[in-house]
Write a protein that holds these residues in place. Structure first.
Motif, PDB file in Angstrom:
ATOM      1  N   THR A  12      50.577  36.576  41.618  1.00 34.09           N
ATOM      2  CA  THR A  12      51.105  37.337  42.759  1.00 34.09           C
ATOM      3  C   THR A  12      51.532  38.730  42.310  1.00 34.09           C
ATOM      4  N   HIS A  13      52.141  38.807  41.130  1.00 30.62           N
ATOM      5  CA  HIS A  13      52.560  40.098  40.584  1.00 30.62           C
ATOM      6  C   HIS A  13      51.340  41.010  40.366  1.00 30.62           C
ATOM      7  N   VAL A  14      50.252  40.447  39.811  1.00 30.92           N
ATOM      8  CA  VAL A  14      49.043  41.238  39.558  1.00 30.92           C
ATOM      9  C   VAL A  14      48.413  41.695  40.877  1.00 30.92           C
ATOM     10  N   ARG A  15      48.310  40.761  41.834  1.00 36.70           N
ATOM     11  CA  ARG A  15      47.725  41.115  43.142  1.00 36.70           C
ATOM     12  C   ARG A  15      48.514  42.231  43.810  1.00 36.70           C
ATOM     13  N   ASP A  16      49.839  42.158  43.733  1.00 34.38           N
ATOM     14  CA  ASP A  16      50.674  43.193  44.347  1.00 34.38           C
ATOM     15  C   ASP A  16      50.397  44.554  43.726  1.00 34.38           C
ATOM     16  N   ARG A  17      50.219  44.594  42.419  1.00 35.07           N
ATOM     17  CA  ARG A  17      49.955  45.875  41.753  1.00 35.07           C
ATOM     18  C   ARG A  17      48.580  46.429  42.143  1.00 35.07           C
ATOM     19  N   ILE A  18      47.623  45.520  42.350  1.00 29.93           N
ATOM     20  CA  ILE A  18      46.296  45.963  42.794  1.00 29.93           C
ATOM     21  C   ILE A  18      46.368  46.477  44.230  1.00 29.93           C
ATOM     22  N   HIS A  19      47.085  45.747  45.091  1.00 30.50           N
ATOM     23  CA  HIS A  19      47.208  46.155  46.493  1.00 30.50           C
ATOM     24  C   HIS A  19      47.975  47.468  46.626  1.00 30.50           C
ATOM     25  N   GLU A  25      40.897  45.897  40.158  1.00 28.46           N
ATOM     26  CA  GLU A  25      40.460  44.605  39.635  1.00 28.46           C
ATOM     27  C   GLU A  25      39.663  44.809  38.347  1.00 28.46           C
ATOM     28  N   ARG A  26      38.815  45.873  38.338  1.00 27.33           N
ATOM     29  CA  ARG A  26      38.032  46.145  37.132  1.00 27.33           C
ATOM     30  C   ARG A  26      38.950  46.544  35.975  1.00 27.33           C
ATOM     31  N   GLY A  27      39.931  47.385  36.267  1.00 29.47           N
ATOM     32  CA  GLY A  27      40.866  47.804  35.225  1.00 29.47           C
ATOM     33  C   GLY A  27      41.682  46.636  34.691  1.00 29.47           C
ATOM     34  N   PHE A  28      42.040  45.747  35.599  1.00 31.62           N
ATOM     35  CA  PHE A  28      42.776  44.549  35.177  1.00 31.62           C
ATOM     36  C   PHE A  28      41.933  43.712  34.225  1.00 31.62           C
ATOM     37  N   ALA A  29      40.656  43.506  34.575  1.00 36.72           N
ATOM     38  CA  ALA A  29      39.768  42.706  33.734  1.00 36.72           C
ATOM     39  C   ALA A  29      39.624  43.337  32.354  1.00 36.72           C
ATOM     40  N   ARG A  30      39.494  44.680  32.332  1.00 36.37           N
ATOM     41  CA  ARG A  30      39.334  45.371  31.055  1.00 36.37           C
ATOM     42  C   ARG A  30      40.591  45.218  30.190  1.00 36.37           C
ATOM     43  N   LEU A  31      41.749  45.311  30.831  1.00 40.67           N
ATOM     44  CA  LEU A  31      43.015  45.233  30.086  1.00 40.67           C
ATOM     45  C   LEU A  31      43.194  43.895  29.373  1.00 40.67           C
ATOM     46  N   ILE A  32      42.797  42.821  30.051  1.00 45.34           N
ATOM     47  CA  ILE A  32      43.034  41.509  29.438  1.00 45.34           C
ATOM     48  C   ILE A  32      41.798  40.953  28.748  1.00 45.34           C
ATOM     49  N   GLY A  33      40.677  41.715  28.745  1.00 40.55           N
ATOM     50  CA  GLY A  33      39.513  41.339  27.970  1.00 40.55           C
ATOM     51  C   GLY A  33      38.633  40.268  28.563  1.00 40.55           C
ATOM     52  N   ALA A  39      37.751  37.804  36.401  1.00 41.45           N
ATOM     53  CA  ALA A  39      39.061  38.258  36.889  1.00 41.45           C
ATOM     54  C   ALA A  39      39.157  38.068  38.399  1.00 41.45           C
ATOM     55  N   HIS A  40      38.069  38.381  39.117  1.00 43.52           N
ATOM     56  CA  HIS A  40      38.055  38.214  40.573  1.00 43.52           C
ATOM     57  C   HIS A  40      38.305  36.754  40.949  1.00 43.52           C
ATOM     58  N   ASN A  41      37.618  35.846  40.273  1.00 44.74           N
ATOM     59  CA  ASN A  41      37.773  34.415  40.577  1.00 44.74           C
ATOM     60  C   ASN A  41      39.172  33.907  40.225  1.00 44.74           C
ATOM     61  N   VAL A  42      39.735  34.433  39.146  1.00 44.52           N
ATOM     62  CA  VAL A  42      41.106  34.037  38.774  1.00 44.52           C
ATOM     63  C   VAL A  42      42.100  34.487  39.838  1.00 44.52           C
ATOM     64  N   LEU A  43      41.949  35.755  40.273  1.00 48.57           N
ATOM     65  CA  LEU A  43      42.880  36.281  41.271  1.00 48.57           C
ATOM     66  C   LEU A  43      42.724  35.587  42.621  1.00 48.57           C
ATOM     67  N   LYS A  44      41.520  35.117  42.947  1.00 48.05           N
ATOM     68  CA  LYS A  44      41.296  34.409  44.204  1.00 48.05           C
ATOM     69  C   LYS A  44      41.666  32.936  44.112  1.00 48.05           C
ATOM     70  N   GLN A  52      45.394  31.108  27.458  1.00 53.49           N
ATOM     71  CA  GLN A  52      45.096  32.348  26.746  1.00 53.49           C
ATOM     72  C   GLN A  52      45.167  33.555  27.686  1.00 53.49           C
ATOM     73  N   ILE A  53      44.567  33.421  28.878  1.00 55.30           N
ATOM     74  CA  ILE A  53      44.601  34.527  29.836  1.00 55.30           C
ATOM     75  C   ILE A  53      46.032  34.754  30.333  1.00 55.30           C
ATOM     76  N   PHE A  54      46.738  33.670  30.570  1.00 60.72           N
ATOM     77  CA  PHE A  54      48.147  33.758  31.017  1.00 60.72           C
ATOM     78  C   PHE A  54      48.950  34.582  30.010  1.00 60.72           C
ATOM     79  N   ASP A  55      48.831  34.232  28.712  1.00 58.49           N
ATOM     80  CA  ASP A  55      49.573  34.962  27.678  1.00 58.49           C
ATOM     81  C   ASP A  55      49.116  36.414  27.598  1.00 58.49           C
ATOM     82  N   SER A  56      47.814  36.636  27.776  1.00 54.64           N
ATOM     83  CA  SER A  56      47.287  38.000  27.706  1.00 54.64           C
ATOM     84  C   SER A  56      47.848  38.865  28.829  1.00 54.64           C
ATOM     85  N   ILE A  57      47.951  38.289  30.035  1.00 50.90           N
ATOM     86  CA  ILE A  57      48.517  39.050  31.165  1.00 50.90           C
ATOM     87  C   ILE A  57      49.978  39.391  30.896  1.00 50.90           C
ATOM     88  N   LEU A  58      50.759  38.410  30.406  1.00 50.41           N
ATOM     89  CA  LEU A  58      52.174  38.658  30.091  1.00 50.41           C
ATOM     90  C   LEU A  58      52.295  39.791  29.078  1.00 50.41           C
TER      91      LEU A  58
END
Length: 243
Positions: A12-19, A25-33, A39-44, A52-58
């Protein structure tokens, strides 16, 4: 808060920052590798959020699990884990009171009993006492084997209606109720409470009350309940003022 709760809050925090336009969404995917489709499927919610992705986002957003938990929940959890503050303990009279027993001259500070009410410090004049059987006070004392006494000067200088006291007369310290009289006071036991003609008269002046009255009884309880602390069962005869 569960792991699933934390994951939902983080996404929810990530979606809010995108909105809000702070992130794409592309920048988010690049940031966490990861790839943008991933990334689109994760956010949806189509793909699960791996540890691993959870820790990477944190790490990317400089966050921790504590940032995802409600403040009230954190405070409540800390309160539950906080060890209880140690309770003040009273000394206990070295000898019992009751018929044939004089007012004790010594407190045994090695034989301690916890206060039955919450207080930061031991109130002045408070002591615990045991007693020998007194058949004339059986109704009041039945079921109890230890008392908390208040020896402070103020409570010994005035007679409070309905209060239970320890008085010393004829070289014995006993529990009695007291009623003021025209030329002194009357001592009342359980067996004489409803028979005024049998009340014991004590010729005590007002100025002599504090010597005659040794203590007012604050609480009656059981030694076996000492581990219960302030929650222990017992009977308050008047409400203490906590410090």
């Amino acid at each position: 808060m569960t792991i699933q709760d934390a994951q939902r809050k983080l996404l929810t925090h990530v979606r809010d920052r995108i909105h809000n336009g702070e992130l794409t969404e592309r920048g988010f995917a690049r940031l966490i590798g990861i790839s943008q489709p991933h990334a689109h499927n994760v956010l949806k919610g189509v793909r699960s959020l791996s540890p691993q992705i959870f820790d990477s986002i944190l790490k990317t957003f400089n966050m921790s699990l504590l940032d995802l938990a409600p403040l009230g929940e954190i405070e409540a959890n800390l309160e539950r884990r906080r060890p209880p503050a140690p309770l003040p303990e009273m000394g206990v009279f070295a000898s019992p009171i009751g018929p044939g027993m004089p007012w004790p001259s010594r407190i045994n500070w090695h034989d301690r009993y916890p206060l039955p009410f919450r207080a930061q410090l031991l109130p002045e004049g408070i002591v615990a006492a045991r007693w020998v059987p007194d058949l004339s006070m059986y109704s009041t004392l039945a079921g109890f084997d230890i008392a908390v006494l208040d020896r402070s000067p103020g409570v010994r200088a005035e007679i409070s209606p309905g209060a239970l006291y320890v008085v010393e007369r004829n070289n014995e310290a006993v529990f009695r109720y007291i009623r003021p009289g025209a030329h002194g006071c009357y001592l009342i036991s359980d067996t004489t409470r409803d028979i005024p003609a049998l009340w014991e008269r004590a010729k005590i002046s007002k100025s002599g009350l504090s010597d005659f009255i040794k203590a007012r009884v604050l609480w009656l309880g059981r030694q076996g309940d000492r581990h219960l602390g302030p929650g222990q069962s017992g009977r308050f005869l008047y409400q203490p003022v906590s410090s």
